[in-house]
Design a protein around this motif. Structure first.
Motif, PDB file in Angstrom:
ATOM      1  N   ARG A 242      15.048  -0.904 -32.506  1.00 23.56           N
ATOM      2  CA  ARG A 242      13.862  -1.313 -33.501  1.00 23.56           C
ATOM      3  C   ARG A 242      14.390  -1.439 -34.820  1.00 23.56           C
ATOM      4  O   ARG A 242      14.043  -2.590 -35.512  1.00 23.56           O
ATOM      5  CB  ARG A 242      12.562  -0.285 -33.565  1.00 23.56           C
ATOM      6  CG  ARG A 242      11.958  -0.249 -32.068  1.00 23.56           C
ATOM      7  CD  ARG A 242      10.625   0.729 -32.366  1.00 23.56           C
ATOM      8  NE  ARG A 242      11.045   1.982 -32.241  1.00 23.56           N
ATOM      9  CZ  ARG A 242      10.478   3.023 -32.564  1.00 23.56           C
ATOM     10  NH1 ARG A 242       9.047   2.829 -32.785  1.00 23.56           N
ATOM     11  NH2 ARG A 242      10.810   4.390 -32.502  1.00 23.56           N
ATOM     12  N   LEU A 243      14.944  -0.621 -35.581  1.00 19.84           N
ATOM     13  CA  LEU A 243      15.626  -0.607 -36.869  1.00 19.84           C
ATOM     14  C   LEU A 243      16.462  -1.773 -36.882  1.00 19.84           C
ATOM     15  O   LEU A 243      16.659  -2.657 -37.952  1.00 19.84           O
ATOM     16  CB  LEU A 243      16.283   0.675 -37.243  1.00 19.84           C
ATOM     17  CG  LEU A 243      15.431   1.492 -37.490  1.00 19.84           C
ATOM     18  CD1 LEU A 243      16.269   3.103 -37.832  1.00 19.84           C
ATOM     19  CD2 LEU A 243      14.468   1.546 -38.751  1.00 19.84           C
ATOM     20  N   ASP A 244      17.393  -2.022 -35.811  1.00 21.70           N
ATOM     21  CA  ASP A 244      18.153  -3.023 -35.766  1.00 21.70           C
ATOM     22  C   ASP A 244      17.600  -4.502 -35.883  1.00 21.70           C
ATOM     23  O   ASP A 244      18.218  -5.377 -36.649  1.00 21.70           O
ATOM     24  CB  ASP A 244      19.072  -2.991 -34.650  1.00 21.70           C
ATOM     25  CG  ASP A 244      20.380  -3.888 -34.603  1.00 21.70           C
ATOM     26  OD1 ASP A 244      21.189  -4.152 -35.568  1.00 21.70           O
ATOM     27  OD2 ASP A 244      20.339  -4.801 -33.808  1.00 21.70           O
ATOM     28  N   PHE A 245      16.706  -4.551 -35.117  1.00 20.09           N
ATOM     29  CA  PHE A 245      15.655  -5.809 -35.205  1.00 20.09           C
ATOM     30  C   PHE A 245      15.108  -6.228 -36.660  1.00 20.09           C
ATOM     31  O   PHE A 245      15.235  -7.187 -37.109  1.00 20.09           O
ATOM     32  CB  PHE A 245      14.708  -5.630 -34.103  1.00 20.09           C
ATOM     33  CG  PHE A 245      13.530  -6.727 -34.415  1.00 20.09           C
ATOM     34  CD1 PHE A 245      13.931  -8.176 -33.825  1.00 20.09           C
ATOM     35  CD2 PHE A 245      12.275  -6.616 -35.002  1.00 20.09           C
ATOM     36  CE1 PHE A 245      12.918  -9.217 -33.913  1.00 20.09           C
ATOM     37  CE2 PHE A 245      11.234  -7.759 -35.098  1.00 20.09           C
ATOM     38  CZ  PHE A 245      11.702  -8.828 -34.576  1.00 20.09           C
ATOM     39  N   LEU A 246      14.870  -5.006 -37.283  1.00 10.51           N
ATOM     40  CA  LEU A 246      13.990  -5.180 -38.689  1.00 10.51           C
ATOM     41  C   LEU A 246      15.322  -5.476 -39.643  1.00 10.51           C
ATOM     42  O   LEU A 246      14.901  -6.369 -40.594  1.00 10.51           O
ATOM     43  CB  LEU A 246      13.355  -3.935 -38.980  1.00 10.51           C
ATOM     44  CG  LEU A 246      12.225  -3.507 -38.288  1.00 10.51           C
ATOM     45  CD1 LEU A 246      11.802  -2.069 -38.741  1.00 10.51           C
ATOM     46  CD2 LEU A 246      10.974  -4.456 -38.834  1.00 10.51           C
ATOM     47  N   MET A 247      16.395  -5.281 -39.308  1.00  4.80           N
ATOM     48  CA  MET A 247      17.438  -5.565 -40.063  1.00  4.80           C
ATOM     49  C   MET A 247      17.741  -7.029 -40.021  1.00  4.80           C
ATOM     50  O   MET A 247      17.988  -7.626 -41.153  1.00  4.80           O
ATOM     51  CB  MET A 247      18.678  -4.668 -39.709  1.00  4.80           C
ATOM     52  CG  MET A 247      18.763  -3.267 -40.127  1.00  4.80           C
ATOM     53  SD  MET A 247      18.361  -2.909 -41.857  1.00  4.80           S
ATOM     54  CE  MET A 247      16.667  -2.469 -41.802  1.00  4.80           C
ATOM     55  N   GLN A 248      17.645  -7.639 -38.870  1.00  3.86           N
ATOM     56  CA  GLN A 248      17.620  -8.940 -38.977  1.00  3.86           C
ATOM     57  C   GLN A 248      16.408  -9.746 -39.472  1.00  3.86           C
ATOM     58  O   GLN A 248      16.568 -10.889 -40.113  1.00  3.86           O
ATOM     59  CB  GLN A 248      17.492  -9.366 -37.453  1.00  3.86           C
ATOM     60  CG  GLN A 248      18.694  -8.816 -36.522  1.00  3.86           C
ATOM     61  CD  GLN A 248      18.446  -9.249 -35.186  1.00  3.86           C
ATOM     62  OE1 GLN A 248      18.166 -10.230 -34.531  1.00  3.86           O
ATOM     63  NE2 GLN A 248      19.124  -8.232 -34.093  1.00  3.86           N
ATOM     64  N   GLU A 249      15.247  -9.138 -39.460  1.00  4.02           N
ATOM     65  CA  GLU A 249      14.294  -9.773 -40.121  1.00  4.02           C
ATOM     66  C   GLU A 249      14.553  -9.660 -41.614  1.00  4.02           C
ATOM     67  O   GLU A 249      14.177 -10.608 -42.512  1.00  4.02           O
ATOM     68  CB  GLU A 249      13.012  -9.224 -39.779  1.00  4.02           C
ATOM     69  CG  GLU A 249      12.654  -9.294 -38.482  1.00  4.02           C
ATOM     70  CD  GLU A 249      12.683 -10.751 -37.847  1.00  4.02           C
ATOM     71  OE1 GLU A 249      11.653 -11.416 -38.746  1.00  4.02           O
ATOM     72  OE2 GLU A 249      13.084 -11.238 -36.888  1.00  4.02           O
ATOM     73  N   LEU A 250      15.082  -8.579 -42.073  1.00  3.35           N
ATOM     74  CA  LEU A 250      14.926  -8.333 -43.691  1.00  3.35           C
ATOM     75  C   LEU A 250      16.103  -9.411 -44.027  1.00  3.35           C
ATOM     76  O   LEU A 250      16.097  -9.965 -45.186  1.00  3.35           O
ATOM     77  CB  LEU A 250      15.552  -7.163 -43.909  1.00  3.35           C
ATOM     78  CG  LEU A 250      14.362  -5.965 -43.784  1.00  3.35           C
ATOM     79  CD1 LEU A 250      15.032  -4.524 -43.706  1.00  3.35           C
ATOM     80  CD2 LEU A 250      13.497  -6.001 -44.931  1.00  3.35           C
TER      81      LEU A 250
END
Length: 288
Positions: A242-250
């Motif tokens: 989940r955190l890895d996905f948020l890094m993509q969005e950021l």
């Protein structure tokens, strides 16, 4: 609790006639990859060992290494298992009747046959249970070490989130002035290049252009994503994906901020945000 995928634990257990040593170590991996290094005496319980590991670990490249150091003692005695030997000889005789050309078993081969000799050393089932208990204890230490490492990663990520929030909070109030200064500068250049141009037309074109370079929405989405990162870090559990996905969005929003930039301040903010996001992404690769 946040768990790192990197961990290590080892344990040694004495048993009558020897020593059992067990090591568990792991590094980051996209999925759970378990490798077992077992002596022949313990191959039979490999499925149970794997099941125990998978019930406590969900991601990582994990290696479990078990060693047996059996000591020779004066009290060790050997006894012939007559029943097993008779069964083996009966089968060997049947084979010779069907295949006369087959070579018979030598005394050495008979004695090496599993189950022919019995000793007063630890029974196999007791040794297997000792190994299972040792792995359970080692996995507790292993997960504890992963938890300690995970807490360190959590602190690092929280610090990066705070730094990003500071950058966003610093640039957001300046946006109206940055936009106004850029528009005034552009208006002056247009007037100088084109001469008398209808003021309403310039205002209309500027209004459209202002919408294209407005980054307030990107900053708002960055703030929302950072709030979600903080929530996940607080909740804990299996957070890596989940955190890895948020890094993509950021990273996507930070890139858009840079592409829309009309000032050195917003460009610098975009660069600093992307550096922090990349630092977070590197740490998140080690989180389960």
């Amino acid at each position: 609790m946040i768990l790192s995928m990197t961990g290590f634990a080892s344990i040694s257990r004495d048993f009558p006639g020897g020593l059992l040593s067990l090591e568990v170590r792991a590094v980051n991996h996209r999925y759970l990859d378990v490798q077992m290094r077992l002596p022949e005496e313990l191959r039979v319980i490999e499925p149970q060992l794997r099941e125990m590991v998978s019930s406590r670990v969900t991601r990582g490249k994990l290696e479990c290494r078990v060693g047996l150091n059996q000591l020779e003692t004066d009290t060790t005695t050997l006894e012939l298992n007559a029943q097993a030997l008779d069964s083996l000889l009966l089968v060997a005789a049947q084979v010779e009747q069907r295949a006369p050309q087959a070579k018979g078993l030598s005394v050495g081969e008979l004695l090496r046959w599993p189950g022919i000799l019995k000793s007063n050393s630890l029974p196999p089932e007791v040794l297997q249970q000792l190994c299972l208990q040792s792995l359970a204890t080692a996995l507790e230490d292993f997960n504890a070490s992963r938890g300690r490492e995970g807490e360190k990663l959590k602190i690092i990520l929280q610090e990066r989130v705070t730094s990003m929030e500071t950058i966003i909070a610093g640039i957001k109030p300046k946006l109206p002035l940055i936009l106004e200064a850029y528009m005034n500068k552009l208006s002056g250049r247009l007037q100088e290049a084109l001469g008398n141009v209808e003021d309403d037309r310039i205002k209309q074109e500027f209004a459209l252009f202002a919408q294209k370079i407005d980054v307030d929405e990107e900053l708002s989405r960055l703030t929302t994503h950072l709030s979600e990162v903080k929530r996940i870090l607080k909740t804990g559990g299996q957070t890596g994906k989940r955190l890895d996905f948020l890094m993509q969005e950021l990273n996507r929003e930070a890139n858009t901020l840079g592409s829309k930039s009309v000032s050195t301040e917003t460009t610098q903010a975009s660069v600093e945000l992307k550096v922090l996001i990349e630092q977070m992404r590197e740490q998140i690769q080690n989180i389960e």
